[in-house]
Scaffold this motif. Structure first.
Motif, PDB file in Angstrom:
ATOM      1  N   MET A 149      35.959  46.491  44.401  1.00 13.65           N
ATOM      2  CA  MET A 149      34.923  46.359  43.382  1.00 13.65           C
ATOM      3  C   MET A 149      35.037  45.024  42.639  1.00 13.65           C
ATOM      4  N   PRO A 150      33.986  44.196  42.692  1.00 17.03           N
ATOM      5  CA  PRO A 150      34.025  42.944  41.936  1.00 17.03           C
ATOM      6  C   PRO A 150      33.775  43.198  40.447  1.00 17.03           C
ATOM      7  N   VAL A 151      34.448  42.429  39.624  1.00 17.29           N
ATOM      8  CA  VAL A 151      34.279  42.497  38.172  1.00 17.29           C
ATOM      9  C   VAL A 151      33.743  41.159  37.705  1.00 17.29           C
ATOM     10  N   LYS A 152      32.811  41.192  36.766  1.00 18.16           N
ATOM     11  CA  LYS A 152      32.216  39.966  36.240  1.00 18.16           C
ATOM     12  C   LYS A 152      32.517  39.857  34.754  1.00 18.16           C
ATOM     13  N   THR A 153      33.094  38.720  34.343  1.00 14.38           N
ATOM     14  CA  THR A 153      33.379  38.456  32.936  1.00 14.38           C
ATOM     15  C   THR A 153      32.961  37.023  32.608  1.00 14.38           C
ATOM     16  N   PRO A 154      32.879  36.681  31.326  1.00 11.86           N
ATOM     17  CA  PRO A 154      32.356  35.357  30.952  1.00 11.86           C
ATOM     18  C   PRO A 154      33.263  34.198  31.335  1.00 11.86           C
ATOM     19  N   GLY A 155      32.638  33.113  31.732  1.00  9.99           N
ATOM     20  CA  GLY A 155      33.333  31.846  31.914  1.00  9.99           C
ATOM     21  C   GLY A 155      32.843  30.880  30.846  1.00  9.99           C
ATOM     22  N   GLY A 156      32.734  29.627  31.185  1.00 12.54           N
ATOM     23  CA  GLY A 156      32.226  28.644  30.233  1.00 12.54           C
ATOM     24  C   GLY A 156      30.817  28.202  30.597  1.00 12.54           C
ATOM     25  N   GLY A 157      30.193  27.488  29.697  1.00 16.21           N
ATOM     26  CA  GLY A 157      28.870  26.942  29.949  1.00 16.21           C
ATOM     27  C   GLY A 157      27.797  27.972  30.175  1.00 16.21           C
ATOM     28  N   GLY A 158      28.000  29.188  29.676  1.00 20.83           N
ATOM     29  CA  GLY A 158      27.017  30.241  29.872  1.00 20.83           C
ATOM     30  C   GLY A 158      27.113  30.923  31.222  1.00 20.83           C
ATOM     31  N   ASP A 159      28.059  30.543  32.041  1.00 19.36           N
ATOM     32  CA  ASP A 159      28.234  31.132  33.358  1.00 19.36           C
ATOM     33  C   ASP A 159      29.211  32.304  33.312  1.00 19.36           C
ATOM     34  N   ASP A 160      29.261  33.043  34.402  1.00 24.11           N
ATOM     35  CA  ASP A 160      30.201  34.137  34.555  1.00 24.11           C
ATOM     36  C   ASP A 160      31.177  33.823  35.688  1.00 24.11           C
ATOM     37  N   ILE A 161      32.268  34.564  35.706  1.00 27.71           N
ATOM     38  CA  ILE A 161      33.193  34.506  36.840  1.00 27.71           C
ATOM     39  C   ILE A 161      33.272  35.902  37.441  1.00 27.71           C
ATOM     40  N   THR A 162      33.582  35.972  38.716  1.00 26.38           N
ATOM     41  CA  THR A 162      33.711  37.258  39.388  1.00 26.38           C
ATOM     42  C   THR A 162      34.979  37.268  40.226  1.00 26.38           C
ATOM     43  N   TYR A 163      35.610  38.442  40.330  1.00 27.95           N
ATOM     44  CA  TYR A 163      36.883  38.584  41.026  1.00 27.95           C
ATOM     45  C   TYR A 163      37.107  40.062  41.309  1.00 27.95           C
ATOM     46  N   THR A 164      38.093  40.382  42.124  1.00 27.07           N
ATOM     47  CA  THR A 164      38.424  41.774  42.449  1.00 27.07           C
ATOM     48  C   THR A 164      39.840  42.059  41.925  1.00 27.07           C
ATOM     49  N   PRO A 165      39.949  42.573  40.708  1.00 30.43           N
ATOM     50  CA  PRO A 165      41.268  42.690  40.061  1.00 30.43           C
ATOM     51  C   PRO A 165      42.262  43.574  40.812  1.00 30.43           C
ATOM     52  N   TYR A 166      41.796  44.674  41.394  1.00 29.18           N
ATOM     53  CA  TYR A 166      42.738  45.561  42.075  1.00 29.18           C
ATOM     54  C   TYR A 166      43.229  44.957  43.385  1.00 29.18           C
ATOM     55  N   LYS A 167      42.327  44.377  44.155  1.00 37.20           N
ATOM     56  CA  LYS A 167      42.738  43.747  45.413  1.00 37.20           C
ATOM     57  C   LYS A 167      43.611  42.531  45.146  1.00 37.20           C
ATOM     58  N   ASP A 168      43.249  41.732  44.141  1.00 35.88           N
ATOM     59  CA  ASP A 168      43.989  40.505  43.854  1.00 35.88           C
ATOM     60  C   ASP A 168      45.408  40.769  43.356  1.00 35.88           C
ATOM     61  N   THR A 169      45.629  41.923  42.744  1.00 36.58           N
ATOM     62  CA  THR A 169      46.952  42.199  42.162  1.00 36.58           C
ATOM     63  C   THR A 169      47.736  43.272  42.922  1.00 36.58           C
ATOM     64  N   GLU A 170      47.194  43.755  44.035  1.00 33.85           N
ATOM     65  CA  GLU A 170      47.891  44.807  44.782  1.00 33.85           C
ATOM     66  C   GLU A 170      49.271  44.356  45.248  1.00 33.85           C
ATOM     67  N   SER A 171      49.371  43.126  45.734  1.00 34.11           N
ATOM     68  CA  SER A 171      50.671  42.644  46.213  1.00 34.11           C
ATOM     69  C   SER A 171      51.683  42.557  45.073  1.00 34.11           C
ATOM     70  N   ALA A 172      51.233  42.241  43.863  1.00 33.13           N
ATOM     71  CA  ALA A 172      52.130  42.193  42.708  1.00 33.13           C
ATOM     72  C   ALA A 172      52.636  43.591  42.370  1.00 33.13           C
ATOM     73  N   LEU A 173      51.751  44.569  42.429  1.00 29.19           N
ATOM     74  CA  LEU A 173      52.162  45.950  42.164  1.00 29.19           C
ATOM     75  C   LEU A 173      53.191  46.406  43.193  1.00 29.19           C
ATOM     76  N   PHE A 174      52.936  46.093  44.464  1.00 27.66           N
ATOM     77  CA  PHE A 174      53.880  46.460  45.522  1.00 27.66           C
ATOM     78  C   PHE A 174      55.238  45.781  45.307  1.00 27.66           C
ATOM     79  N   THR A 175      55.211  44.503  44.935  1.00 25.34           N
ATOM     80  CA  THR A 175      56.452  43.755  44.704  1.00 25.34           C
ATOM     81  C   THR A 175      57.268  44.367  43.576  1.00 25.34           C
ATOM     82  N   VAL A 176      56.595  44.691  42.478  1.00 28.83           N
ATOM     83  CA  VAL A 176      57.280  45.269  41.314  1.00 28.83           C
ATOM     84  C   VAL A 176      57.897  46.627  41.667  1.00 28.83           C
ATOM     85  N   LEU A 177      57.137  47.479  42.333  1.00 27.04           N
ATOM     86  CA  LEU A 177      57.644  48.800  42.692  1.00 27.04           C
ATOM     87  C   LEU A 177      58.784  48.693  43.707  1.00 27.04           C
ATOM     88  N   SER A 178      58.694  47.720  44.620  1.00 34.05           N
ATOM     89  CA  SER A 178      59.740  47.535  45.630  1.00 34.05           C
ATOM     90  C   SER A 178      61.055  47.085  45.017  1.00 34.05           C
TER      91      SER A 178
END
Length: 198
Positions: free
Chosen positions: A56-85
């Motif tokens: 699921m993409p998430v959209k939040t504010p950037g600068g200049g009136g624009d937005d940014i979009t990203y997938t927080p769960y997919k982008d951080t899954e490897s970090a969660l796995f690393t921490v639990l490991s």
């Protein structure tokens, strides 16, 4: 036009484009996460992220009136796995909480369920990459009966200025996610209810 000037022109065009949502990656580095010291618990755990959340993409504010979009769960899954490991003997991705056979066959004692809330902003009216980013990471661990054995949260923020994010437009976000998962690591390391096999 030499290569340096051409690179600067292309960068300027990308950064100063307005009126749209810009894709960034918020994956934190894992080097700092690996460095957190903790005593390993001698049992297996899993983690579960709903497939709809993972992509699921998430959209939040950037600068200049624009937005940014990203997938927080997919982008951080490897970090969660690393921490639990770092904390547990074995870590498995549990695709479905209804897959009791998979959980039993792998002797998974706890399943960790993350919830990630993010926000962003920019101090610039001219450039779209965020200069400020926040991550609110909430994680709970449930046993095979569905009872919550452990629950905690980590709130972190990250900042980056124009001179820093020229090579990485998601730098402020990556700093925030890295700090949030470092905090999570430290909380896992000191949680007495996770030291013994449930």
């Amino acid at each position: 036009m030499n290569i340096f000037k051409l690179k600067f022109v292309v960068l300027a065009i990308v950064i100063f484009m307005t009126g749209c949502a810009h894709k960034i990656n918020i994956s934190p580095g894992t080097a700092q996460l690996i460095g957190v010291k903790m005593e390993k618990a001698n049992y297996a755990v899993g983690y579960h992220i709903e497939p709809t959340l993972l992509d699921m993409p998430v959209k939040t504010p950037g600068g200049g009136g624009d937005d940014i979009t990203y997938t927080p769960y997919k982008d951080t899954e490897s970090a969660l796995f690393t921490v639990l490991s770092k904390k547990f003997k074995d870590v498995y991705r549990v695709k479905s909480m209804n897959d009791s056979t998979f959980i039993k066959d792998n002797e998974i004692k706890l399943v960790f369920l993350p919830t990630i809330t993010t926000n962003s902003s920019s101090s610039s009216f001219l450039t779209w990459p965020p200069t400020y980013f926040t991550v609110d990471l909430n994680v709970k661990a449930i046993n095979n009966e569905g009872d919550i054995v452990w629950q905690d949260s980590a709130f972190a923020s990250g900042q980056a200025e124009f001179s820093e994010f020229q090579e990485d437009f998601g730098l402020a976000a990556k700093r925030a996610t890295e700090e949030a998962f470092i905090m999570l690591s430290k909380k896992l390391a000191t949680a007495p209810q996770l030291a013994e096999t449930p």
